[in-house]
Design a protein around this motif. Sequence first.
Motif, PDB file in Angstrom:
ATOM      1  N   LEU A   3       1.229  -1.348  -0.299  1.00  0.00           N
ATOM      2  CA  LEU A   3      -0.108  -0.191   0.518  1.00  0.00           C
ATOM      3  C   LEU A   3       0.926   1.615   0.143  1.00  0.00           C
ATOM      4  O   LEU A   3       0.532   2.224  -0.482  1.00  0.00           O
ATOM      5  CB  LEU A   3      -1.149   0.244   1.104  1.00  0.00           C
ATOM      6  CG  LEU A   3      -2.036  -0.936   0.610  1.00  0.00           C
ATOM      7  CD1 LEU A   3      -2.335  -0.991   2.584  1.00  0.00           C
ATOM      8  CD2 LEU A   3      -3.110  -0.536  -0.138  1.00  0.00           C
ATOM      9  N   VAL A  33       0.461   5.731   6.635  1.00  0.00           N
ATOM     10  CA  VAL A  33      -0.354   5.050   6.257  1.00  0.00           C
ATOM     11  C   VAL A  33      -0.226   4.816   8.273  1.00  0.00           C
ATOM     12  O   VAL A  33       0.909   4.470   8.243  1.00  0.00           O
ATOM     13  CB  VAL A  33       1.002   3.540   5.782  1.00  0.00           C
ATOM     14  CG1 VAL A  33      -0.099   2.191   5.871  1.00  0.00           C
ATOM     15  CG2 VAL A  33       0.915   4.662   4.330  1.00  0.00           C
ATOM     16  N   GLU A  36      -3.149  -0.142   8.253  1.00  0.00           N
ATOM     17  CA  GLU A  36      -3.063  -0.840   7.236  1.00  0.00           C
ATOM     18  C   GLU A  36      -3.912  -0.653   6.037  1.00  0.00           C
ATOM     19  O   GLU A  36      -4.226  -1.307   5.133  1.00  0.00           O
ATOM     20  CB  GLU A  36      -2.919  -2.912   7.510  1.00  0.00           C
ATOM     21  CG  GLU A  36      -2.808  -3.678   7.991  1.00  0.00           C
ATOM     22  CD  GLU A  36      -3.297  -5.256   8.560  1.00  0.00           C
ATOM     23  OE1 GLU A  36      -3.749  -5.206   8.087  1.00  0.00           O
ATOM     24  OE2 GLU A  36      -2.942  -5.227   9.913  1.00  0.00           O
ATOM     25  N   SER A  37      -3.871   1.130   5.909  1.00  0.00           N
ATOM     26  CA  SER A  37      -4.545   1.421   5.009  1.00  0.00           C
ATOM     27  C   SER A  37      -3.689   2.698   5.050  1.00  0.00           C
ATOM     28  O   SER A  37      -3.108   3.217   5.424  1.00  0.00           O
ATOM     29  CB  SER A  37      -6.000   1.784   5.722  1.00  0.00           C
ATOM     30  OG  SER A  37      -6.524   0.948   5.881  1.00  0.00           O
ATOM     31  N   VAL A  39      -4.298   6.604   4.384  1.00  0.00           N
ATOM     32  CA  VAL A  39      -5.070   7.446   4.914  1.00  0.00           C
ATOM     33  C   VAL A  39      -4.617   8.922   4.156  1.00  0.00           C
ATOM     34  O   VAL A  39      -3.364   9.797   4.594  1.00  0.00           O
ATOM     35  CB  VAL A  39      -5.355   7.740   5.975  1.00  0.00           C
ATOM     36  CG1 VAL A  39      -6.407   8.447   7.126  1.00  0.00           C
ATOM     37  CG2 VAL A  39      -5.580   5.607   6.319  1.00  0.00           C
ATOM     38  N   TRP A  66      -9.544   6.891   2.729  1.00  0.00           N
ATOM     39  CA  TRP A  66      -8.558   5.522   2.848  1.00  0.00           C
ATOM     40  C   TRP A  66      -8.471   4.681   1.060  1.00  0.00           C
ATOM     41  O   TRP A  66      -9.811   4.313   0.827  1.00  0.00           O
ATOM     42  CB  TRP A  66      -8.469   5.042   4.114  1.00  0.00           C
ATOM     43  CG  TRP A  66      -9.636   4.512   4.409  1.00  0.00           C
ATOM     44  CD1 TRP A  66      -9.294   2.927   4.660  1.00  0.00           C
ATOM     45  CD2 TRP A  66     -11.209   4.130   4.846  1.00  0.00           C
ATOM     46  NE1 TRP A  66     -10.316   2.176   4.493  1.00  0.00           N
ATOM     47  CE2 TRP A  66     -11.448   3.376   4.816  1.00  0.00           C
ATOM     48  CE3 TRP A  66     -11.581   5.651   4.853  1.00  0.00           C
ATOM     49  CZ2 TRP A  66     -12.957   2.862   5.658  1.00  0.00           C
ATOM     50  CZ3 TRP A  66     -12.493   5.622   5.279  1.00  0.00           C
ATOM     51  CH2 TRP A  66     -13.526   3.843   5.629  1.00  0.00           C
ATOM     52  N   LEU A  67      -7.297   3.804   1.685  1.00  0.00           N
ATOM     53  CA  LEU A  67      -7.279   2.693   0.304  1.00  0.00           C
ATOM     54  C   LEU A  67      -7.135   1.639   1.323  1.00  0.00           C
ATOM     55  O   LEU A  67      -5.295   1.501   2.005  1.00  0.00           O
ATOM     56  CB  LEU A  67      -6.985   3.032  -0.569  1.00  0.00           C
ATOM     57  CG  LEU A  67      -6.469   1.391  -1.746  1.00  0.00           C
ATOM     58  CD1 LEU A  67      -7.832   1.067  -2.060  1.00  0.00           C
ATOM     59  CD2 LEU A  67      -5.670   2.186  -2.659  1.00  0.00           C
ATOM     60  N   SER A  68      -7.422   0.753   2.289  1.00  0.00           N
ATOM     61  CA  SER A  68      -6.784  -0.886   2.865  1.00  0.00           C
ATOM     62  C   SER A  68      -7.025  -1.847   1.094  1.00  0.00           C
ATOM     63  O   SER A  68      -7.033  -2.001   0.196  1.00  0.00           O
ATOM     64  CB  SER A  68      -7.548  -0.898   3.132  1.00  0.00           C
ATOM     65  OG  SER A  68      -9.041  -1.236   2.844  1.00  0.00           O
ATOM     66  N   GLY A  71     -10.018  -2.700  -0.467  1.00  0.00           N
ATOM     67  CA  GLY A  71     -10.342  -1.690  -1.166  1.00  0.00           C
ATOM     68  C   GLY A  71      -9.534  -2.003  -2.633  1.00  0.00           C
ATOM     69  O   GLY A  71     -10.701  -1.911  -3.545  1.00  0.00           O
ATOM     70  N   TRP A 130     -17.689   5.481  -0.665  1.00  0.00           N
ATOM     71  CA  TRP A 130     -16.624   4.670  -1.588  1.00  0.00           C
ATOM     72  C   TRP A 130     -17.088   5.123  -2.706  1.00  0.00           C
ATOM     73  O   TRP A 130     -18.477   4.874  -3.193  1.00  0.00           O
ATOM     74  CB  TRP A 130     -16.675   3.328  -1.338  1.00  0.00           C
ATOM     75  CG  TRP A 130     -18.451   2.334  -1.651  1.00  0.00           C
ATOM     76  CD1 TRP A 130     -19.024   2.113  -1.142  1.00  0.00           C
ATOM     77  CD2 TRP A 130     -18.352   1.515  -3.076  1.00  0.00           C
ATOM     78  NE1 TRP A 130     -19.792   1.080  -1.950  1.00  0.00           N
ATOM     79  CE2 TRP A 130     -19.420   0.793  -3.118  1.00  0.00           C
ATOM     80  CE3 TRP A 130     -17.469   1.872  -4.250  1.00  0.00           C
ATOM     81  CZ2 TRP A 130     -20.491   0.516  -4.382  1.00  0.00           C
ATOM     82  CZ3 TRP A 130     -18.247   1.556  -5.337  1.00  0.00           C
ATOM     83  CH2 TRP A 130     -19.256   1.153  -5.228  1.00  0.00           C
TER      84      TRP A 130
END
Length: 165
Positions: A3, A33, A36-37, A39, A66-68, A71, A130
């Motif tokens: 990520l 970060v 675990e994303s 942000v 955020w992107l995990s 995602g 989202w």
Amino acid sequence: MDLISYLPVFQKAAARLDKNLLTRKKLEIEVGVWLESVVLRIQKSSWANKPYERPQSDAAIFFSIWLSGKGVKENKLFYNIHALKLRQLQGYKITGRGFAAAFRKKFHPWEPHWPNVKVDLGPLTLMEGWEKLDPANMEKDIYTIAGKFLEIDMIIDHLLDSYKK
């Protein structure tokens, strides 16, 4: 999943936001970060007891994009407004459920402008949604979502004014 490789995209999107507007509104942006994303978080220091805590665990209201790993797998870029431990927010007398209900009522006219938004959540998440993850346009999408928050942040301010001690 790496990520960290998405971090520069979030940083570039944050850098595109109008610094003068952010300063006038006393909004602060943080990109990083955690949990675990990757942000992007926007908040006012007055909206939190510990505004620079990562991740927030004390009383605070903040907006996040955020992107995990989830995602990426589901092709979703997430966003939300959290309202954590509002009973403990210094300088205010607030109940989480009361604040959430008041926020959602004020937010209702704006809902059509937010893709895939939900407000039928518990009091900790005022709204959540989202956007379809499009790596080629992710910077623009993050910038656009953050810009939409800059149109509604005053809802939080107005509500907090009514809860001041």
